[in-house]
Design a protein around this motif. Structure first.
Motif, PDB file in Angstrom:
ATOM      1  N   VAL A 153       0.834  -1.202   0.000  1.00 18.97           N
ATOM      2  CA  VAL A 153       0.000   0.000   0.000  1.00 18.97           C
ATOM      3  C   VAL A 153       0.870   1.255   0.000  1.00 18.97           C
ATOM      4  O   VAL A 153       0.566   2.237  -0.694  1.00 18.97           O
ATOM      5  N   GLY A 154       1.949   1.196   0.768  1.00 21.87           N
ATOM      6  CA  GLY A 154       2.876   2.328   0.776  1.00 21.87           C
ATOM      7  C   GLY A 154       3.381   2.629  -0.617  1.00 21.87           C
ATOM      8  O   GLY A 154       3.408   3.787  -1.058  1.00 21.87           O
ATOM      9  N   ALA A 155       3.752   1.588  -1.353  1.00 18.37           N
ATOM     10  CA  ALA A 155       4.250   1.766  -2.725  1.00 18.37           C
ATOM     11  C   ALA A 155       3.148   2.312  -3.618  1.00 18.37           C
ATOM     12  O   ALA A 155       3.364   3.252  -4.394  1.00 18.37           O
ATOM     13  N   SER A 156       1.946   1.757  -3.481  1.00 19.86           N
ATOM     14  CA  SER A 156       0.826   2.206  -4.304  1.00 19.86           C
ATOM     15  C   SER A 156       0.564   3.696  -4.107  1.00 19.86           C
ATOM     16  O   SER A 156       0.444   4.462  -5.068  1.00 19.86           O
ATOM     17  N   LEU A 159       2.611   5.965  -3.046  1.00 17.73           N
ATOM     18  CA  LEU A 159       3.717   6.781  -3.567  1.00 17.73           C
ATOM     19  C   LEU A 159       3.614   6.932  -5.082  1.00 17.73           C
ATOM     20  O   LEU A 159       3.850   8.014  -5.632  1.00 17.73           O
ATOM     21  N   ILE A 160       3.245   5.843  -5.765  1.00 14.33           N
ATOM     22  CA  ILE A 160       3.104   5.920  -7.223  1.00 14.33           C
ATOM     23  C   ILE A 160       2.015   6.931  -7.587  1.00 14.33           C
ATOM     24  O   ILE A 160       2.208   7.805  -8.439  1.00 14.33           O
TER      25      ILE A 160
END
Lengths: 104, 467
Positions: free
Chosen positions: B246-249, B251-252
């Motif tokens: 979720v953190g990556a999502s 950030l994207i």
């Protein structure tokens, strides 16, 4: 650095990379459902809340209260997130008959 | 195989289900099943945890779970699609809040005399409290702004950046103190919780309405990182994996939103674009000098649309506010019935969250293959008879291309001005969110149809039918 922490750091970093790879390919069309769906996944902290509340047996009431609030918050996030995402996704429909519309 | 191993393998399955589920969001045909897979992963993880903890305190847990599930379930059914940004915002906040509480409770548990807090769990606790706390209070402010409970305009004060940096540093310093020097000092820990909550408020309050897509994405990312931090706290890998996905999502999405506005994240967070001063001082004068505005009647506009070869609709936040999406689809149906080619151009930052316009149009039964992202449709405007701008403003302002003095300069825009005719549906001549006068409205090809977007579109429907 303790080995457990090191392992967890490895998992964290590799999962971030996996996330970047998988999610970069989600089209802008679905960005709102992506957001609410991933939001529901971040409700995974409900697991932590369950562990804390269960372990609080016989200990301070404060921890029990905090734990139960955390469970409730996490469940709002999980249940609400997945349901609202489903509600949105079922609205996305393709054109029934190919015809005049759409891009040249 | 011990139960511990079995439980951990089940968590692994849950993590795999999350990844598969997210992967299936890559196409609208598989997305719904993907969401179900992720939900199944979550259910599995919850059941395994309950078994692992031997259902200790299950009565209390059940009460919390039922309350949460009811609130979540009912609001998920009741929320209007136009209100989706604030819905996601407040859900984010609850996720962050849950993670913070996990970290806080663990701190308190470790206070008991038989237990000691290791340095690494101490650090995880402080980070979990900080990120979770900021996510919680920041999301509540974002919710209040989007819901109209407080002004959507940026609230600024001197030394804002310095204050936020000071708060962050204070949390980290006090955090190191309770972890490394005065282990388990509860008073200091309470101060840390308080400062984290204040930091969430002071970080979001200076950010204006149209920058909300960035903030919501960023808070989404934080809620994931908070869950990952909670995973470090309770040493549970499925939390770490799900949280970092979720953190990556988030950030994207944050990055896509920033690119869509041609602004850096720092500029969005601290730039406070949309203050009254910018509108008043900056470019109103320039706009007034640019020329005259041409009105059009619904009759004439309906006629132009009915006899067009192709029409592109350009929706913006104004369409959401007026709830005009159903009327727009009706107009599109009438036009298609007359043989007009219809498509929709969606700017990445149209609306108040990523993909906001797509969801609204899908709700109105617009097939998703008529919805096009900016890059896919921008070359088509020059071969289009009419572009109809409905409640969009800054994302179609040609000044972004050439006016180096404009705050919008450099932002990618929809090439609406290249089409043969332009019809702009607008409530009044008020400037857009950025407080910038829109030179598209003064363009010789532009016709302005003033009024509430929904009323105007409904009138266009009957005029186009009659034509």
């Amino acid at each position: 650095m303790p080995e457990g922490l090191l392992n967890n750091l490895y998992i964290f970093v590799l999962a971030m990379f996996t996330g970047f790879e998988v999610i970069t390919k989600v089209p802008p069309l679905l960005h709102t459902p992506l957001m609410s769906g991933s939001n529901a996944i971040s409700g995974i902290s409900v697991i932590g809340a369950l562990v804390i509340t269960a372990a609080a047996a016989g200990e301070s009431t404060l921890i029990l209260v905090l734990g139960v609030i955390a469970v409730a918050m996490g469940m709002i996030n999980v249940v609400g997130g997945f349901l609202v995402t489903d509600r949105m996704l079922q609205m996305f429909k393709k054109k029934e008959t190919p015809g005049q519309t759409a891009k040249p | 195989m011990s139960f511990f191993t079995l439980a951990n393998l089940s968590y692994l399955v849950a993590a795999a289900l999350f990844i598969f589920g997210l992967k299936r969001l890559q196409s609208p045909t598989t997305a719904r099943s993907g969401n179900v897979m992720a939900a199944a992963g979550m259910a599995l993880a919850i059941i395994v945890t309950l078994l692992e903890t031997d259902f200790a305190n299950w009565q209390l847990i059940l009460v919390g779970a039922i309350i949460g599930a009811l609130i979540g379930g009912v609001s998920a059914q009741a929320v209007q699609m136009t209100a989706m940004p604030q819905m996601v915002g407040i859900f984010n906040g609850f996720g962050g809040g849950a993670s913070a509480l996990v970290a806080i409770s663990e701190f308190m548990r470790l206070l008991s005399p038989q237990l000691t807090m290791s340095n690494d769990s101490g650090v995880s606790i402080i980070l979990g409290t900080l990120i979770g706390g900021v996510t919680f209070s920041g999301s509540m402010v974002a919710f209040a702004k989007l819901q109209g409970l407080m002004t959507g305009a940026p609230i600024t004060w001197p030394l804002q950046k310095s204050l936020n940096s000071a708060l962050l540093l204070a949390v980290l310093a006090l955090g190191s103190y309770v972890v490394f020097f005065d282990q388990g000092n509860l008073t200091v820990f309470y101060v840390i919780i308080g400062l984290a909550l204040v930091l969430g408020v002071t970080s979001v309050i200076p950010i204006g309405g149209a920058d909300m897509p960035v903030v919501i994405s960023l808070l989404n990312s934080y809620s994931g990182l908070a869950a990952a931090a909670a995973g470090f706290v309770v040493d549970n890998r499925v939390l770490i994996i799900a949280g970092s996905l979720v953190g990556a999502s988030g950030l994207i999405l944050t990055n896509i939103m920033c690119v869509g506005m041609n602004r850096s994240l720092a500029n969005v967070l601290f730039g406070a674009v949309g203050t009254a001063d910018v509108g008043a001082g900056g470019s109103v004068g320039a706009g007034a000098a640019a020329g005259t505005v041409r009105d059009v009647s619904a009759e004439e506009a309906g006629m132009i649309l009915a006899y067009a070869n192709s029409v592109i609709f350009v929706p913006g936040y104004g369409m959401a506010v007026a709830q005009a999406q159903h009327a727009v689809r009706e107009l599109a149906d009438v036009l298609k019935g007359r043989g007009v080619r219809v498509s929709y151009a969606i700017h990445p930052v149209a609306g108040r969250m990523p993909g906001h316009m797509n969801v609204l149009l899908a709700e109105a039964n617009v097939p998703y293959d008529e919805l096009f992202d900016m890059d896919d449709i921008n070359d088509d405007f020059k071969n289009t008879t009419v572009a109809v701008v409905i409640g969009a403003n800054d994302v179609v302002n040609p000044a972004a291309r050439h006016d180096t003095t404009s705050p919008l300069y450099g932002m990618p825009i929809l090439n609406v001005d290249e089409s043969e005719h332009i019809i702009v549906l607008k409530r009044s001549m008020r400037a857009g969110f950025a407080g910038v006068e829109n030179e598209l409205f003064f363009h010789p090809k532009t016709m302005m149809l003033f009024g509430d977007a929904k009323n105007s579109v409904t009138k266009l429907v009957s005029e186009a039918k009659a034509a």
